[in-house]
Write an enzyme that holds these catalytic residues in place. Structure first.
Site, short mmCIF file in Angstrom:
data_model
loop_
_atom_site.label_atom_id
_atom_site.label_comp_id
_atom_site.label_asym_id
_atom_site.label_seq_id
_atom_site.Cartn_x
_atom_site.Cartn_y
_atom_site.Cartn_z
N GLN A 147 27.91 37.89 35.90
CA GLN A 147 29.31 37.75 35.49
C GLN A 147 29.69 36.28 35.44
O GLN A 147 29.69 35.60 36.47
CB GLN A 147 30.18 38.50 36.49
CG GLN A 147 31.65 38.48 36.19
CD GLN A 147 32.46 39.21 37.26
OE1 GLN A 147 31.93 39.58 38.30
NE2 GLN A 147 33.73 39.40 37.01
N SER A 150 34.39 32.67 36.82
CA SER A 150 34.91 31.50 37.53
C SER A 150 34.23 30.20 37.12
O SER A 150 33.08 30.18 36.70
CB SER A 150 34.72 31.68 39.04
OG SER A 150 35.45 32.79 39.51
N SER A 182 27.85 36.02 39.93
CA SER A 182 27.14 37.05 40.70
C SER A 182 25.92 37.52 39.94
O SER A 182 25.99 37.79 38.75
CB SER A 182 28.04 38.25 40.93
OG SER A 182 29.37 37.88 41.10
N GLU A 266 36.51 45.84 38.70
CA GLU A 266 35.91 45.21 39.87
C GLU A 266 36.67 45.56 41.14
O GLU A 266 36.10 45.67 42.22
CB GLU A 266 35.92 43.68 39.67
CG GLU A 266 35.01 42.92 40.59
CD GLU A 266 34.97 41.43 40.23
OE1 GLU A 266 35.87 40.97 39.51
OE2 GLU A 266 34.03 40.75 40.68
N ASN A 391 42.45 37.92 48.44
CA ASN A 391 43.44 38.86 48.98
C ASN A 391 44.86 38.33 48.82
O ASN A 391 45.81 39.12 48.75
CB ASN A 391 43.10 39.22 50.42
CG ASN A 391 41.93 40.20 50.49
OD1 ASN A 391 41.33 40.55 49.47
ND2 ASN A 391 41.59 40.65 51.69
#
Lengths: 411, 366
Positions: A147, A150, A182, A266, A391
């Protein structure tokens, strides 16, 4: 565990007093049969195999071989539609499959990014030709995906990404850098977000979704050494990498919507069943047992709270996959990542506390029954608070979407 | 496995919600905070007309024969509106205990009236406990360690003069009021499990309500040129409280199902009451914090909900009571108390600073 596998649901359970269908606890006979079938198959086909968590060629080959075995049995994509090569299982049965997969200690899926992120995105936004071209190869692992979202300067603020794709006829020329990619070490393809409009102020409105062969000249993959001691992620550098424009999914500069879908997949229920967290909690309890902490009332209460959390997670997971009501799926889906990542780190933290000052010994302090990479697993649990949307970002999204609270004005 | 309630229950819940919104809003609740509201009131009649008190009574006695799971969304709703009457107690405990364990004579004496609402029934957890509307009720079921006592409060029984939550008109039934008993430890345990479960359902509704109130306030209240809910410090508190509460919701449904089936209720009821109680407490803290100074005023409705939450957090077991009981199931103590004490004294280490030789004035070891 509160909800035993063997509990059968009787016919009376199915109807409420007013005749409507009741919340059904326990499993239908055909579901119990299915679970048994899966369990037997896993036991038979995992026998004699061993897996390591490293990225060595041998380790990857062992996992690839396992993927081929799954594929041959039709288990490579249990919740994919049959027209794309999946088993077309309903969400409840898919959950059963993954619970057994977890309990059998089967290895992490080699093509998880393709299976759970790119695949569903393609199903939603790809043309028929694109689906035909890309989807089957995800299941067969002919294409193993990583992926590319970022960048060093674009993490939480993904829309500020700078990797550039300049059009040159029927080709894009890609320059830039992705980070925290990843699965890059196992992958041969990357799905990447690239800027196709030169104006950076357009932010999300100038982004396209591009599939890139990692073997293309100009691509360089560099592993990132992590504090956990392993390196699951990598940086990917692009220097004048030529990519056919037909590898773009969706319209040019309209890739942001696809990216948001990918991120939603995701954050969704994904492959984490309650069984996954039960296993981690069982490890913490094994550590408590090993050090005698299990006789301490404080530890007993904390472990009890966490067991309750795992049970609630399991109930909520079943609700998420089986309920048609917005009050269930519309709430439980978005909050899923925040909940499991917080719970998981608490479970590991209790294990660390149970070690006391033995923590300085590292893996040597642990009983043989826990994961041989338990300390790495602990740090990876900390990472889960950050990846797939920190989060803090999750709380912003939940506050705005579920509670309707106003957004913060941008600078 | 399916965890989904039927559409019909949502429809019923939505219908009841509309009625309660019109007739049981904050202004109505506030009337119960003064002593002006007499029983039976319009609200009581309306609740009975909705069939709420009859839902779980057997059809034979004029009820509808529903179970706890069939009515769980309604229990949540009664919590959401902080309905002062012991309707949830009737739905979840009175009708169930009488139907399952009382003699035919007792059942036919009480159930038709309780179901129709012509008799008010309530529940008192323990002889030291308080029964909501106990002084006004025709029947108080007192749950003690060995069973359940049926009590009939005489006219002239008075409610507590002052109480945390006066809308509930708490009163204490005594043994002198006894008219019968359902004997057996198993009945006492069952009653406590029912109580824990429906109290948890009520707490869920109450907590959702206070979070809704606080969230709406955070959208309206403007400071520094923008709604305070746009600040992350406010937003994130509300989200954490909301997520914790939603996370606990289905454990109550599961406990309700176990109570109906008579299987697995021990573990399920402990888990539900403990989980929701902790989540509720957090909602209460956050709601008042977000409301700021305004939430602190008597005129603001919030405190009526907060005080109900405060009482119910401790009713039918606190979070810690239930965590401890669950801990005994999950992690049974391996050693008897004497050996544990010996182990503890041996491991007393340099972190228990009880050494007078090195103590400084004013520094006392805990």
């Amino acid at each position: 565990m509160l909800i035993p596998d063997e509990a059968g649901a009787s016919a009376e359970d199915d109807r409420a007093a007013n005749g409507g269908p009741l919340m059904q606890v326990g499993w239908l006979p055909e579901e119990i049969d299915f679970r048994e079938k899966v369990r037997d198959w896993l036991e038979a086909n995992l026998a004699g195999r061993s897996f390591q968590t490293s990225w060595s060629p041998q380790a990857l080959l062992a996992r690839l071989d396992w993927e081929r075995c799954l594929h041959a049995a039709g288990y490579a994509g249990v919740n994919w539609p049959p027209e794309y090569g999946g088993a077309g299982l309903d969400p409840v049965r898919a959950t059963i499959f993954y619970e057994e997969y977890e309990r059998a200690h089967a290895p992490d899926r080699l093509n998880r990014q393709g299976l759970t992120l790119l695949g569903p995105t393609l199903m939603q936004y790809g043309t028929p030709e694109q689906k035909e071209r890309w989807l089957p190869k995800i299941l067969s692992c002919e294409h193993i995906w990583c992926q590319g979202f970022s960048e060093p300067d674009a993490g939480s603020d993904l829309a500020s990404l700078r990797t550039r794709a300049t059009a040159d006829g029927d080709t894009y020329i890609v320059n830039g850098q992705k980070t925290w990619t990843s699965n890059a070490r196992a992958a041969n393809w990357i799905f990447a977000l690239v800027r196709t409009d030169p104006d950076p102020n357009l932010r999300s409105r100038g982004i396209s979704y591009l599939l890139i062969d990692l073997d293309t000249p100009g691509v360089e993959v560099r592993p990132i050494a992590q504090i956990s001691g392993d390196s699951h992620f990598a940086e990917v550098f692009f220097s004048d990498v030529r990519v056919p424009t037909e590898n773009r999914i969706g319209a040019e500069n309209a890739g942001w919507r696809l990216a948001m879908s990918t991120l939603t997949f995701e954050r969704g229920a994904g492959l984490y069943t309650g069984a996954h967290f039960q296993r981690i909690l069982d490890e913490t309890v094994a550590i408590m047992d090993w050090t005698g902490a299990v006789d301490d009332d404080w530890f007993r209460l904390e472990a009890t709270r966490l067991q309750a959390a795992v049970t609630r997670y399991t109930l909520n997971h079943y609700a998420l996959v089986s309920s048609p009501h917005e009050e269930d799926s519309g709430v439980l889906g978005p909050m899923n990542k925040l909940v499991w990542s917080t719970m998981q780190v608490q479970i590991y933290q209790l294990g660390i506390k149970a070690l006391g000052s033995r923590v300085e010994l590292g893996q040597e302090a642990l009983p043989r029954s826990v994961s041989p990479t338990w300390f790495q697993d602990y740090w990876r649990a900390r990472a889960a608070l950050i990846y797939a949307g920190t989060n803090e970002i999750q709380r912003n999204i939940l506050g705005e979407r579920l509670l309707g609270l106003p957004r913060e004005p941008k600078a | 496995m399916r965890v989904a309630l039927p559409d019909e229950q949502y429809d019923l819940r939505n219908g009841v919600r509309e009625v309660l919104r019109q007739h049981a809003g904050p202004a109505t609740l506030r009337r119960y905070w003064s002593s002006s509201e007499e029983h039976p009131s319009d609200l009581w009649k309306r609740l009975c007309d909705l069939g709420l008190t009859s839902m779980t009574a057997p059809a034979l006695y004029g009820g509808q024969g529903f179970g706890l799971l069939d009515t769980v969304l309604l229990q949540e709703e009664l919590g959401r509106f902080a309905v002062p009457y012991p309707v949830v107690e009737t739905i979840g405990i009175v009708n169930v205990l009488l139907a399952r364990h009382a003699s035919e004579e007792v059942r036919s004496r009480w159930l038709p009236g309780v179901a129709a609402g012509t008799k008010m029934a309530t529940v008192q957890p323990g002889w030291d406990g308080l029964a909501p509307w106990g002084a006004h009720a025709d029947l108080v079921i007192v749950i003690d360690e060995d069973g359940a006592e049926l009590c009939e409060p005489p006219p002239g029984t008075s409610s507590l003069e002052s109480s945390t939550d006066p809308a509930r008109r708490p009163a204490r039934a005594t043994r002198a009021m006894s008219i019968g008993r359902l004997e057996g430890r198993a009945i006492a345990v069952e009653a406590q499990q029912l109580g824990a479960t429906v109290t948890a359902a009520t707490l869920f509704g109450l907590s959702e309500a206070v979070l809704n109130q606080a969230t709406e306030y955070a959208k309206d209240r403007v400071q520094f040129g923008r709604p305070i809910g746009s600040f992350q410090a406010v937003k994130h508190q509300l989200v954490d409280a909301y997520v914790g509460l939603q996370n606990a919701r289905r454990s109550v449904w599961y406990a309700a199902l176990c109570c109906d089936r008579g299987d697995g209720a021990t573990e399920a009821a402990h888990l539900a009451k403990a989980s929701v109680t902790e989540a509720s407490n957090k909602c209460s803290q956050v709601a008042l914090q977000v409301y700021g100074g305004l939430g602190y005023t008597w005129e603001c409705d919030l405190h009526m909900w907060l005080k109900r939450i405060q009482v119910l957090e401790e009713t039918f077991g606190s979070a810690n009571d239930h965590w401890r009981a669950l801990a005994d199931t999950y992690f049974p103590r391996r050693y008897p108390p004497a050996i544990r004490e010996e182990q503890r004294s041996k491991s007393r280490n340099s972190f228990e600073w009880n050494d007078t030789a090195s103590s400084h004035r004013g520094m006392e070891a805990s």
